[in-house]
Write an enzyme that holds these catalytic residues in place. Structure first.
Site, mmCIF file in Angstrom:
data_model
loop_
_atom_site.group_PDB
_atom_site.id
_atom_site.type_symbol
_atom_site.label_atom_id
_atom_site.label_comp_id
_atom_site.label_asym_id
_atom_site.label_seq_id
_atom_site.Cartn_x
_atom_site.Cartn_y
_atom_site.Cartn_z
ATOM 1 N N CYS A 32 5.476 -1.112 4.655
ATOM 2 C CA CYS A 32 4.275 -0.610 3.991
ATOM 3 C C CYS A 32 3.122 -0.639 4.990
ATOM 4 O O CYS A 32 2.955 -1.616 5.714
ATOM 5 C CB CYS A 32 3.919 -1.467 2.785
ATOM 6 S SG CYS A 32 5.070 -1.322 1.427
ATOM 7 N N GLN A 33 2.347 0.436 5.004
ATOM 8 C CA GLN A 33 1.191 0.491 5.897
ATOM 9 C C GLN A 33 0.132 -0.524 5.459
ATOM 10 O O GLN A 33 -0.439 -1.221 6.266
ATOM 11 C CB GLN A 33 0.609 1.896 5.906
ATOM 12 C CG GLN A 33 -0.497 2.070 6.910
ATOM 13 C CD GLN A 33 -0.980 3.509 6.990
ATOM 14 O OE1 GLN A 33 -0.710 4.302 6.101
ATOM 15 N NE2 GLN A 33 -1.686 3.826 8.050
#
Length: 142
Positions: free
Chosen positions: A51-52
């Site tokens: 996940c960014q």
């Protein structure tokens, strides 16, 4: 509520919303309603890889079902994980493993997420299924 009924309910809720700006507002609202996660659970071990933004996901077994807790430092991502928690929390490992989050495509979300958010969403689903596999294996040992 059965897991498929929950999916159908999510789809119906999104069908009531006119357009994607309205749907994004709703996703953010869902994230703001997510039960708060204890700060001590926001650890490296509970971070979802891929996940960014930062997404923490924790799972506990309760009466042969899994209860998920989650949080994120990004509003839309927090709303997305809230939808997944709503779908999967309270269900058995088998139900989780045998149910893909079809609502994502049914409401058109897949086409409206940036590639990085879509990857993050896939990572969240994958992590929830990994927890389900681990709890299932533990149940089979007992």
């Amino acid at each position: 509520m059965d897991i498929q009924e929950e999916q159908a309910r999510i789809v119906k809720e999104f069908e009531l919303l006119q357009d994607w700006p309205e749907r994004y507002k709703y996703i953010i609202k869902l994230g703001s309603r997510l039960d708060p996660m204890n700060e001590e659970d926001k650890t490296e071990d509970n971070l979802v890889k891929g996940c960014q933004s930062q997404v923490w996901l924790k799972a506990d077994e309760e009466n042969n079902s899994i209860r998920f807790q989650a949080d994120s430092d990004a509003a839309i991502t927090k709303g997305l994980v809230a939808l997944l928690v709503r779908l999967y929390s309270g269900h058995s490992p088998d139900e989780i493993l045998n149910t893909d989050p079809e609502f994502i495509n049914k409401i058109g979300m897949a086409q409206h997420l940036s590639p990085t958010r879509a990857n993050g969403l896939a990572s969240m689903v994958k992590q929830m299924k990994i927890y389900a596999m681990a709890f299932k294996a533990r149940q089979n040992i007992r």
